[in-house]
Design a protein around this motif. Structure first.
Motif, PDB file in Angstrom:
ATOM      1  N   ARG A 225     -14.907  30.708 -61.165  1.00 11.55           N
ATOM      2  CA  ARG A 225     -15.103  29.260 -61.186  1.00 11.55           C
ATOM      3  C   ARG A 225     -14.163  28.570 -60.197  1.00 11.55           C
ATOM      4  O   ARG A 225     -13.042  29.040 -59.962  1.00 11.55           O
ATOM      5  N   PRO A 226     -14.612  27.461 -59.606  1.00 14.08           N
ATOM      6  CA  PRO A 226     -13.721  26.705 -58.720  1.00 14.08           C
ATOM      7  C   PRO A 226     -12.429  26.304 -59.432  1.00 14.08           C
ATOM      8  O   PRO A 226     -12.446  25.950 -60.606  1.00 14.08           O
ATOM      9  N   GLY A 227     -11.325  26.403 -58.707  1.00 14.44           N
ATOM     10  CA  GLY A 227     -10.033  26.047 -59.277  1.00 14.44           C
ATOM     11  C   GLY A 227      -9.450  27.100 -60.184  1.00 14.44           C
ATOM     12  O   GLY A 227      -8.419  26.866 -60.817  1.00 14.44           O
ATOM     13  N   GLY A 228     -10.091  28.253 -60.259  1.00 14.78           N
ATOM     14  CA  GLY A 228      -9.608  29.329 -61.128  1.00 14.78           C
ATOM     15  C   GLY A 228      -9.180  30.538 -60.328  1.00 14.78           C
ATOM     16  O   GLY A 228      -8.703  30.440 -59.205  1.00 14.78           O
ATOM     17  N   GLY A 229      -9.346  31.706 -60.932  1.00 14.24           N
ATOM     18  CA  GLY A 229      -9.110  32.952 -60.228  1.00 14.24           C
ATOM     19  C   GLY A 229      -7.733  33.542 -60.398  1.00 14.24           C
ATOM     20  O   GLY A 229      -6.808  32.932 -60.924  1.00 14.24           O
ATOM     21  N   VAL A 230      -7.626  34.784 -59.950  1.00 12.18           N
ATOM     22  CA  VAL A 230      -6.353  35.487 -59.818  1.00 12.18           C
ATOM     23  C   VAL A 230      -6.107  35.623 -58.333  1.00 12.18           C
ATOM     24  O   VAL A 230      -6.842  36.316 -57.633  1.00 12.18           O
ATOM     25  N   ASN A 231      -5.091  34.943 -57.840  1.00 11.05           N
ATOM     26  CA  ASN A 231      -4.963  34.736 -56.403  1.00 11.05           C
ATOM     27  C   ASN A 231      -3.631  35.239 -55.867  1.00 11.05           C
ATOM     28  O   ASN A 231      -2.585  34.641 -56.107  1.00 11.05           O
TER      29      ASN A 231
END
Length: 785
Positions: A225-231
Motif C-alpha cells: 500500500r502507498p505510504g507503507g512497506g519495509v524499506n
C-alpha cells in the motif's frame, strides 16, 4: 524497498530504526517532512540522538542489538489490542495456516535443534496439508495450531516491562510508540512505513531483525500500500543494483541461487528440480536461469551441453564464501589473490587489524579506486615491517561516478541512467572498461584445447568496438534480454523461455530496454494521482512496478481499502490505476490466485511464519559481546550463528569491558573516507577522528572535550578525540546502568586527514543467514589517552 523514496510522503507514520536519513539519506527527509507537514508522525529509535531524531515526534533510545525485543513488543501490542485488519491478516498472510503438531518452542530454542552442529532440523517447521498438498487453514484464527495463535503465544512474553528492561528505553516511551505506530495501519485506513539501514542489519540477528519488521507490517496491513512497506535505505546509489546483479556470494543475477557442488546440483535438470517449487511464481525459474546461461555463453550454450551449465562454477558444499569467511581464509593462507573494486577493508572491515594481517598472506592484491587507499597501502600501516610483507600490490586508477556513464538502481528499485559529466583524469578508467579489457586479455591467454579454459574461451564477450559507451549500451541490452534467433529485444520477462530461444542477463530487469528504447533514460515527471509514483520516469523492476505486492492495496473484491491509498483497482474486466499490477492485469479477483497478493511466495500470501536459520519467528538473542544475559530465555547468543575459532574472534567480557560501543556515519564523510578525507572542504568540517561520549562517562573518566581518548576491545585499540555530547547517554539495562559510546568509521591512516579506524574494535562474527558483520554492538573500555 517494497515501496520507493517519493512514496515516503504518503505515509501516516514512519518508524525509523537503525537508520539516520537526515544525515545519511538526506533527500529522503524531504519526503518524510512533506508527510509530517500533512500530519504524519515520525518515530525514531536509535542509540544516538541524531539529526533525524531532532525532527521526530517520538524518540527512543535503544540498546544496540535489541531490535527484536523492541519489535517483538510491538507485535505483542498489536495482537493484544486487536490493531490488525481481520481480512488482510486471514486472507493475505499465512496467519490462518495450521502448523504441524511436532513444531514447538522452549526456552530459546525451536524444535529440531542440534547443539553439536549448531543447526536446526527444520522438518517440523511445516504446515498441515490436505491430500493435494494444500495447507490446511482456519480463517477464524482460533485453532491453537494456526500460525496466528502460535505467534500470539510466542510474543506474549514480550511485555512492555521486559522490552523496556532489555532495550534500555522507558516503558512509557515504548507504550507511546506502540500506540502511535499500532494505530497507523489498515484497520484505521492509514499506512505506516518502516525505514531501516545498517543499524538494523549489522548484527548476528540482522536477517531476523528485518523479518520482524516485515511481520509487524503484515499484521498492520502495511505491505503493498502507498505510504507503507519495509524499506531498506541503501548506503549508496547502486547497492541495490549490485545485489540485483548477483554481488552476493550465493546468488546469481536476479536472485537466482548459485549452484553447489553436490548431487542436488550435479546437472542442469537437477538444479532446476532442486530450485523450482511446485507452485508460485518461482515455477518460472528454469526460464530465467537458462536465459541467463544463454546470455553468458551464447551460441556455445545448447541443449546438448545443458546450456553450458557445467561451465558455471560451483560452490564447495558446506563452505561459506561471505566477506568474513574470505578474510578468515586469507588469514589461513588458502587464498592467493584479491581484487578490491571500490572497497577498503583495512578501514571498513570488521576486526580491521586482523583483516590487514590477512592481506599480508596474499601473493597479489589489485585495488581499483580513485585514491590510494589504506588497503592498497596495508603494508605501510603503522607498526608493520614492510620488508616482511611479500604481497604484490597493483593500484588501478578508477573513474568517479560523474566521469562514467550507465545506469544505477536506487533503493526503490528505480533503474536510472546517468550521463557522463566529465572525462576522467589521466589514465583513470571506469570499472566497466577495466573489467571488459581484463577479460579480453584473459580470453586471449586461455587455451582453446585445455578443458579447464573452455568456460573462459567460450564465454560471450562481444561488446562492440571497445568504446566505453558502446560497451555500456550493449551490456544494457544483454541485461534486458533478446530473442536468440532474431536478436530482437524482449518486451518483458514473461517472454523468456527455457528452450534456449531467449537470453537475458538479469530477468528482473527484462523490460527496461525493449526494442530501441532504453527506458532507464526516461525523464517524464507526469504524476496523475499526485502520489509521486512517476511511472514514466526511468524504469522500476520488476515490470516497471513502483509498489511491490500492490494487490494487497485492495480487498478481496478488488476495491481499494480506502480511496486516498488507492493504487490499483478492479474495474470488472481489468486492473486499473496508478501502478502496474503485481500479477496478470486481467486476472479477476475471483479467479484462481486472484486474491493472492504475494506472488513470489508458493502459497501466495505473506509469511508471518517463514524459515530462516534461527527459526520461523524472530527471537531475541544478545549480541556476541553483551553487558547482560538474555531476559527472554537461557540462550544468550544466537544458537546458529557461526563462530570461527581463529585469532579474529577474541571475545571480551563485561567485567573487563563494561562500556557498550557502536559505530555510525557522519554526513560530512563517506564510507571509509577514501574520497571525502581527500577533499579539503570536507576535511575542514570534520578534521579528526572523534568518539561521542556522555557527560556522565566524561566526568567519571575525567575527560574534557577534545581530549585524546584510548578505546580498547578484546580485539584491538584506537585513539580518538572526545566529543562530550547529550546525543549519547547511559542506559539502564536489566536494572544496571551502562555507558554507551559511538565512533564514526570513516577514518584511516591515508589521506589529507587521518585517524584510527573504528573497526579495529569490532567483532569478526556475522549474521547467521547472510554473515553481514556485527559492527553495531561490542564491549569496550574508555580512558584518557
Amino acid at each position: 524497498m517494497t515501496n520507493h523514496w517519493i512514496d515516503l510522503k504518503n505515509t501516516d507514520c514512519a518508524l525509523i530504526i537503525g537508520a539516520n536519513p537526515a544525515e545519511n539519506h538526506p533527500l529522503s527527509m524531504k519526503w518524510l517532512m512533506e508527510a509530517r507537514n500533512k500530519g504524519a508522525k515520525l518515530i525514531v529509535v536509535d542509540p544516538r540522538f541524531t539529526r533525524t531524531a531532532s525532527r521526530s515526534d517520538i524518540y527512543a533510545r535503544l540498546r544496540c542489538g535489541t531490535d527484536i525485543a523492541f519489535i517483538g513488543g510491538l507485535i505483542n501490542y498489536v495482537l493484544s489490542h486487536h490493531l490488525y485488519n481481520d481480512q488482510y491478516v486471514a486472507k493475505y498472510t499465512n496467519a490462518a495456516f495450521l502448523v504441524n503438531d511436532g513444531f514447538g518452542y522452549n526456552d530459546g530454542l525451536f524444535t529440531g535443534y542440534d547443539a553439536d552442529t549448531r543447526k536446526y532440523d527444520t522438518s517440523t517447521w511445516t504446515y498441515q496439508r490436505d491430500a493435494n498438498g494444500v495447507p490446511l487453514r482456519d480463517e477464524t484464527l482460533s485453532d491453537s495450531r494456526t500460525v496466528f495463535q502460535l505467534m500470539r503465544i510466542h510474543y506474549s512474553r514480550y511485555t512492555a516491562a521486559k522490552v523496556a528492561a532489555v532495550t534500555g528505553m522507558s516503558e512509557a516511551v515504548f507504550n507511546e510508540i506502540a500506540s502511535a505506530y499500532g494505530n497507523a495501519g489498515l484497520r484505521d485506513n492509514k499506512s505506516g512505513t518502516i525505514l531501516y539501514a545498517m543499524g538494523g542489519t549489522q548484527h548476528t540477528v540482522g536477517s531476523q531483525n528485518v523479518k520482524a519488521y516485515a511481520m509487524l507490517q503484515l499484521l498492520l496491513g502495511n505491505i503493498g500500500r502507498p505510504g507503507g512497506g519495509v524499506n531498506a535505505l541503501r548506503g549508496e546509489s547502486n547497492v541495490q543494483g549490485s545485489t540485483d546483479m548477483g554481488l552476493l556470494n550465493n546468488s546469481l543475477p536476479g536472485y537466482l541461487s548459485s549452484p553447489v557442488a553436490s548431487t542436488a546440483y550435479e546437472t542442469l535438470d537437477a538444479y532446476n528440480k532442486t530450485e523450482t517449487p511446485a507452485s508460485g511464481y518461482w515455477t518460472n525459474k528454469p526460464k530465467f536461469f537458462i536465459s541467463l546461461l544463454k546470455a553468458w555463453w551464447g551460441a556455445n550454450a545448447t541443449s546438448a551441453n545443458e546450456y553450458a551449465y557445467q561451465y558455471l562454477p560451483k560452490r564447495v558444499s558446506g563452505k561459506n564464501y561471505s566477506f568474513i569467511n574470505l578474510f578468515e581464509s586469507m588469514y589461513d593462507n588458502t587464498i592467493d589473490g584479491l581484487f578490491c573494486f571500490g572497497q577498503n577493508p583495512v578501514v571498513g572491515g570488521p576486526n580491521a587489524g586482523k583483516e590487514s594481517a590477512a592481506l599480508a598472506n596474499l601473493d597479489w592484491l589489485v585495488c581499483v579506486d580513485l585514491f590510494s587507499t589504506e588497503t592498497a597501502n596495508f603494508w605501510q600501516r603503522p607498526g608493520v615491517d614492510a620488508e616482511k610483507v611479500d604481497t604484490e600490490v597493483f593500484l588501478l586508477p578508477a573513474a568517479a561516478s560523474f566521469e562514467k556513464e550507465g545506469s544505477i538502481s536506487n533503493s526503490g528499485r528505480w533503474i536510472q541512467y546517468r550521463w557522463k559529466a566529465a572525462e576522467p583524469p589521466g589514465q583513470a578508467r571506469s570499472d566497466l572498461w577495466i573489467i571488459y579489457n581484463l577479460m579480453q586479455r584473459i580470453q586471449a591467454m586461455a587455451s582453446k584445447d585445455d578443458p579447464i579454459d573452455k568456460p573462459l574461451k567460450e564465454l560471450t564477450w562481444n561488446y562492440g568496438s571497445g568504446d566505453e559507451l558502446d560497451i555500456v549500451d550493449l551490456v544494457a541490452q544483454e541485461i534486458n534480454g533478446y530473442e536468440v534467433a532474431t536478436g530482437g529485444q524482449l518486451p518483458l520477462f514473461s517472454a523468456l523461455t527455457d528452450t534456449g530461444s531467449t537470453a537475458s542477463g538479469c530477468w528482473i530487469m527484462c523490460g527496461m530496454y525493449p526494442a530501441a528504447d532504453n527506458l532507464t533514460k526516461r525523464r517524464d515527471d507526469t504524476d496523475p494521482d499526485g502520489h509521486g509514483h512517476y511511472r514514466n520516469w526511468s524504469y522500476s523492476w520488476p515490470a516497471n512496478r513502483r509498489i511491490l505486492y500492490n494487490r494487497a492495496s485492495a480487498n478481496l473484491d478488488g476495491v481499494p481499502w480506502s480511496e486516498d491509498k488507492k493504487i490499483i483497482s478492479w474495474d470488472g474486466s481489468k486492473w486499473d490505476g496508478y501502478d502496474v499490477p503485481d500479477f496478470a492485469g486481467t486476472k479477476a479477483p475471483t479467479a484462481a490466485g486472484g486474491s493472492d497478493p504475494f506472488i513470489m511466495k508458493p502459497e501466495g500470501v505473506g509469511g508471518l511464519f517463514s524459515i530462516l536459520n534461527e527459526g520461523p519467528f524472530p527471537e531475541h538473542y544478545e549480541p556476541y559481546e553483551s553487558p547482560t544475559t538474555n531476559t527472554f530465555s537461557s540462550i544468550d547468543f544466537n544458537p546458529v550463528a557461526t563462530i570461527l575459532d581463529t585469532a579474529m574472534n577474541a571475545k571480551g567480557s563485561v567485567s573487563m569491558y563494561p562500556v557498550i560501543g557502536t559505530t555510525f556515519r557522519y554526513s560530512e564523510h563517506w564510507q571509509t573516507g577514501s574520497m571525502t578525507r581527500n577533499c579539503t572542504w570536507l576535511q575542514e568540517l570534520i578534521p579528526t577522528q572523534t568518539v561521542e561520549i556522555s557527560r556522565t562517562l566524561a566526568n567519571a573518566k575525567r575527560i574534557s572535550n577534545g581530549d585524546r581518548v584510548l578505546i580498547k576491545t578484546a580485539r584491538g585499540r584506537m585513539y580518538a578525540n572526545a566529543m562530550i555530547t547529550d546525543r549519547i547517554k547511559p542506559l539502564v539495562v536489566n536494572g544496571k546502568t551502562f555507558e554507551v559510546i559511538a565512533v564514526p568509521w570513516h577514518f584511516g591512516f591515508m589521506g589529507l586527514t587521518t585517524g584510527d579506524s573504528a573497526n579495529n574494535l569490532t567483532c569478526h562474527v556475522g549474521d547467521a543467514n547472510t554473515m553481514i558483520p556485527e559492527y553495531k554492538a561490542f564491549l569496550c573500555t574508555v580512558a584518557r589517552g
